[in-house]
Design a protein around this motif. Structure first.
Motif, PDB file in Angstrom:
ATOM      1  N   VAL A 214       0.839  -1.208   0.000  1.00  0.00           N
ATOM      2  CA  VAL A 214       0.000   0.000   0.000  1.00  0.00           C
ATOM      3  C   VAL A 214       0.871   1.253   0.000  1.00  0.00           C
ATOM      4  O   VAL A 214       0.608   2.222  -0.722  1.00  0.00           O
ATOM      5  N   ASN A 215       1.902   1.228   0.807  1.00  0.00           N
ATOM      6  CA  ASN A 215       2.793   2.384   0.892  1.00  0.00           C
ATOM      7  C   ASN A 215       3.489   2.650  -0.443  1.00  0.00           C
ATOM      8  O   ASN A 215       3.644   3.803  -0.879  1.00  0.00           O
ATOM      9  N   GLN A 216       3.901   1.573  -1.123  1.00  0.00           N
ATOM     10  CA  GLN A 216       4.533   1.733  -2.426  1.00  0.00           C
ATOM     11  C   GLN A 216       3.558   2.319  -3.441  1.00  0.00           C
ATOM     12  O   GLN A 216       3.918   3.180  -4.247  1.00  0.00           O
ATOM     13  N   ALA A 217       2.303   1.863  -3.376  1.00  0.00           N
ATOM     14  CA  ALA A 217       1.293   2.409  -4.291  1.00  0.00           C
ATOM     15  C   ALA A 217       1.058   3.901  -4.022  1.00  0.00           C
ATOM     16  O   ALA A 217       0.917   4.698  -4.958  1.00  0.00           O
ATOM     17  N   GLN A 218       1.027   4.274  -2.751  1.00  0.00           N
ATOM     18  CA  GLN A 218       0.856   5.684  -2.421  1.00  0.00           C
ATOM     19  C   GLN A 218       2.041   6.515  -2.904  1.00  0.00           C
ATOM     20  O   GLN A 218       1.865   7.624  -3.416  1.00  0.00           O
ATOM     21  N   GLN A 219       3.238   5.969  -2.766  1.00  0.00           N
ATOM     22  CA  GLN A 219       4.411   6.694  -3.250  1.00  0.00           C
ATOM     23  C   GLN A 219       4.385   6.849  -4.761  1.00  0.00           C
ATOM     24  O   GLN A 219       4.740   7.918  -5.295  1.00  0.00           O
ATOM     25  N   GLU A 220       3.959   5.801  -5.472  1.00  0.00           N
ATOM     26  CA  GLU A 220       3.853   5.902  -6.921  1.00  0.00           C
ATOM     27  C   GLU A 220       2.798   6.937  -7.310  1.00  0.00           C
ATOM     28  O   GLU A 220       2.983   7.699  -8.279  1.00  0.00           O
ATOM     29  N   ARG A 221       1.699   6.964  -6.554  1.00  0.00           N
ATOM     30  CA  ARG A 221       0.669   7.967  -6.836  1.00  0.00           C
ATOM     31  C   ARG A 221       1.224   9.379  -6.641  1.00  0.00           C
ATOM     32  O   ARG A 221       1.006  10.274  -7.471  1.00  0.00           O
ATOM     33  N   GLU A 222       1.953   9.588  -5.555  1.00  0.00           N
ATOM     34  CA  GLU A 222       2.543  10.898  -5.305  1.00  0.00           C
ATOM     35  C   GLU A 222       3.536  11.262  -6.403  1.00  0.00           C
ATOM     36  O   GLU A 222       3.614  12.424  -6.825  1.00  0.00           O
ATOM     37  N   THR A 223       4.291  10.262  -6.875  1.00  0.00           N
ATOM     38  CA  THR A 223       5.245  10.524  -7.949  1.00  0.00           C
ATOM     39  C   THR A 223       4.535  10.961  -9.224  1.00  0.00           C
ATOM     40  O   THR A 223       4.941  11.919  -9.891  1.00  0.00           O
ATOM     41  N   LEU A 224       3.450  10.265  -9.577  1.00  0.00           N
ATOM     42  CA  LEU A 224       2.693  10.632 -10.773  1.00  0.00           C
ATOM     43  C   LEU A 224       2.059  12.009 -10.630  1.00  0.00           C
ATOM     44  O   LEU A 224       2.034  12.798 -11.586  1.00  0.00           O
ATOM     45  N   ILE A 225       1.560  12.307  -9.445  1.00  0.00           N
ATOM     46  CA  ILE A 225       0.974  13.635  -9.211  1.00  0.00           C
ATOM     47  C   ILE A 225       2.033  14.718  -9.372  1.00  0.00           C
ATOM     48  O   ILE A 225       1.801  15.764  -9.994  1.00  0.00           O
ATOM     49  N   ASN A 226       3.210  14.473  -8.815  1.00  0.00           N
ATOM     50  CA  ASN A 226       4.286  15.455  -8.935  1.00  0.00           C
ATOM     51  C   ASN A 226       4.715  15.633 -10.388  1.00  0.00           C
ATOM     52  O   ASN A 226       4.997  16.759 -10.838  1.00  0.00           O
ATOM     53  N   GLN A 227       4.778  14.532 -11.136  1.00  0.00           N
ATOM     54  CA  GLN A 227       5.136  14.629 -12.544  1.00  0.00           C
ATOM     55  C   GLN A 227       4.077  15.424 -13.321  1.00  0.00           C
ATOM     56  O   GLN A 227       4.420  16.255 -14.168  1.00  0.00           O
ATOM     57  N   ALA A 228       2.792  15.146 -13.018  1.00  0.00           N
ATOM     58  CA  ALA A 228       1.718  15.880 -13.701  1.00  0.00           C
ATOM     59  C   ALA A 228       1.777  17.369 -13.363  1.00  0.00           C
ATOM     60  O   ALA A 228       1.599  18.232 -14.239  1.00  0.00           O
ATOM     61  N   GLU A 229       2.013  17.693 -12.106  1.00  0.00           N
ATOM     62  CA  GLU A 229       2.117  19.095 -11.723  1.00  0.00           C
ATOM     63  C   GLU A 229       3.317  19.760 -12.388  1.00  0.00           C
ATOM     64  O   GLU A 229       3.248  20.930 -12.795  1.00  0.00           O
ATOM     65  N   SER A 230       4.424  19.016 -12.497  1.00  0.00           N
ATOM     66  CA  SER A 230       5.592  19.570 -13.174  1.00  0.00           C
ATOM     67  C   SER A 230       5.302  19.853 -14.645  1.00  0.00           C
ATOM     68  O   SER A 230       5.670  20.907 -15.170  1.00  0.00           O
ATOM     69  N   GLU A 231       4.631  18.902 -15.311  1.00  0.00           N
ATOM     70  CA  GLU A 231       4.260  19.099 -16.710  1.00  0.00           C
ATOM     71  C   GLU A 231       3.288  20.261 -16.862  1.00  0.00           C
ATOM     72  O   GLU A 231       3.397  21.078 -17.788  1.00  0.00           O
ATOM     73  N   TYR A 232       2.342  20.345 -15.916  1.00  0.00           N
ATOM     74  CA  TYR A 232       1.375  21.457 -15.918  1.00  0.00           C
ATOM     75  C   TYR A 232       2.099  22.796 -15.768  1.00  0.00           C
ATOM     76  O   TYR A 232       1.829  23.759 -16.493  1.00  0.00           O
ATOM     77  N   ASN A 233       3.031  22.851 -14.824  1.00  0.00           N
ATOM     78  CA  ASN A 233       3.778  24.089 -14.595  1.00  0.00           C
ATOM     79  C   ASN A 233       4.687  24.443 -15.760  1.00  0.00           C
ATOM     80  O   ASN A 233       5.058  25.613 -15.927  1.00  0.00           O
ATOM     81  N   ARG A 234       5.059  23.452 -16.552  1.00  0.00           N
ATOM     82  CA  ARG A 234       5.907  23.717 -17.713  1.00  0.00           C
ATOM     83  C   ARG A 234       5.101  24.194 -18.915  1.00  0.00           C
ATOM     84  O   ARG A 234       5.529  25.088 -19.652  1.00  0.00           O
ATOM     85  N   ILE A 235       3.929  23.599 -19.147  1.00  0.00           N
ATOM     86  CA  ILE A 235       3.159  23.874 -20.363  1.00  0.00           C
ATOM     87  C   ILE A 235       2.239  25.089 -20.199  1.00  0.00           C
ATOM     88  O   ILE A 235       2.175  25.959 -21.067  1.00  0.00           O
ATOM     89  N   ILE A 236       1.508  25.132 -19.084  1.00  0.00           N
ATOM     90  CA  ILE A 236       0.489  26.167 -18.917  1.00  0.00           C
ATOM     91  C   ILE A 236       1.087  27.575 -18.957  1.00  0.00           C
ATOM     92  O   ILE A 236       0.570  28.452 -19.675  1.00  0.00           O
ATOM     93  N   PRO A 237       2.164  27.864 -18.229  1.00  0.00           N
ATOM     94  CA  PRO A 237       2.718  29.226 -18.329  1.00  0.00           C
ATOM     95  C   PRO A 237       3.170  29.588 -19.743  1.00  0.00           C
ATOM     96  O   PRO A 237       2.996  30.730 -20.181  1.00  0.00           O
TER      97      PRO A 237
END
Length: 323
Positions: A214-237
């Motif tokens: 469960v902990n590994q799944a949560q970490q993977e989820r956090e990683t994907l969220i961070n990647q999505a936010e990084s992509e969002y911060n790169r493209i949207i501005p």
């Protein structure tokens, strides 16, 4: 008839002769050992007279009443002490070894969402009042251990298992330190808490594989969220910048077209006013100005009359007049 043991008799004679000196030397030795006490640089000496507190002495050579009339207990007031829960240090050094056997009764505790967590921690403390430490609480060390266990169970019981195991570990240690110090002040045990350190926090062994998954799944989820936010911060501005640039270019183009149209309208109005005043003159002037712009752009030029009968001389209009 047995012969007398002259050697034994001689020794008995010497013993009887020096008995008083031997006894006096023995008494003097006992007097020195029971009256002279050395207090270390990190300690305080608490002197008790017939079992009751009498005074506190500072580091150095000190003298008390001999033969057990006065007793001294040395308290390490300048040394940081610690208590370990859920494990014990077997050998300290460069590669410290710990033992975790048979300590589940003090480390296994229930969280606020009715889950189990195996919490191992260390309490670091100092003795700041030797009198309170010895006389206000019976067996202050054991009392502190019991208070530490009770405080940790209370703090862990107010939080979920995820908070205790992941993001809330520092908050658990801080809350535990504050609560334990409050309890020490209430009991007046003469102890000041320096720090509470969570050594290790794990789920019970029986559910550890599931929890790790469960902990590994949560970490993977956090990683994907961070990647999505990084992509969002790169493209949207960048998209917003491009949109702003396009809007500004459109506004500049619109302003240019409006200004050009306004200028042409003003020129046409002024020309129309002149035409109304003198139509023939204005038409002729416009004709001449137009021909002045067109003829230099044409190659060879031949001028004839309307019926094509008369041919005018060739006009070399491409040459400019030399001054």
């Amino acid at each position: 008839m047995a012969e007398p043991n002259y050697r034994l008799q001689y020794y008995m004679f010497l013993l009887s002769k020096h008995f008083r000196k031997v006894l006096l030397g023995l008494i003097l030795l006992i007097l020195i050992f029971t009256s002279v006490k050395t207090v270390g640089p990190e300690e305080e000496g608490v002197v008790m007279y017939v079992g009751h507190y009498d005074r506190t002495v500072q580091p150095g050579l000190n003298f008390i009443l001999p033969f057990g009339i006065e007793e001294m207990k040395k308290i390490p007031v300048q040394r940081q002490l610690k208590q370990e829960f859920g494990f014990r240090t077997v050998e300290a050094g460069t590669s410290t070894q710990y033992s975790k056997a048979d300590f589940n009764d003090e480390s296994l505790m229930l969280t606020g969402d009715l889950n189990l967590a195996n919490v191992e921690w260390v309490v670091q403390y100092r003795i700041v009042n030797s009198y309170n430490y010895l006389f206000k609480v019976r067996d202050a060390e054991k009392a502190l251990r019991d208070m530490s266990e009770a405080a940790m169970r209370k703090v862990v019981g107010d939080r979920t298992v995820n908070e205790v195991l992941t993001v809330g570990r520092q908050e658990v240690a801080t809350s535990m330190e504050v609560l334990l110090q409050r309890m020490c002040d209430e009991y007046e045990n003469g102890i000041r808490i320096d720090q509470v350190v969570l050594q290790d926090v794990n789920p019970p062994e029986t559910v550890k594989p599931s929890f790790n998954a469960v902990n590994q799944a949560q970490q993977e989820r956090e990683t994907l969220i961070n990647q999505a936010e990084s992509e969002y911060n790169r493209i949207i501005p960048r998209a917003r910048g491009e949109a702003s640039e396009t809007i500004q270019l459109a506004e500049a183009f619109a302003l240019t077209r409006v200004n050009v149209a306004t200028g042409e309208a003003a020129r046409f109005n002024s020309l129309f006013e002149e035409y109304v005043k003198a139509p023939e003159v204005t038409k002729k002037r416009l004709y001449l100005e137009t021909m002045e712009r067109i003829l230099p752009k044409i190659g060879g030029k031949i001028i004839v009359d309307e019926k094509g009968n008369n041919v005018l001389p060739l006009l070399n209009l491409n040459q400019t007049e030399k001054k």
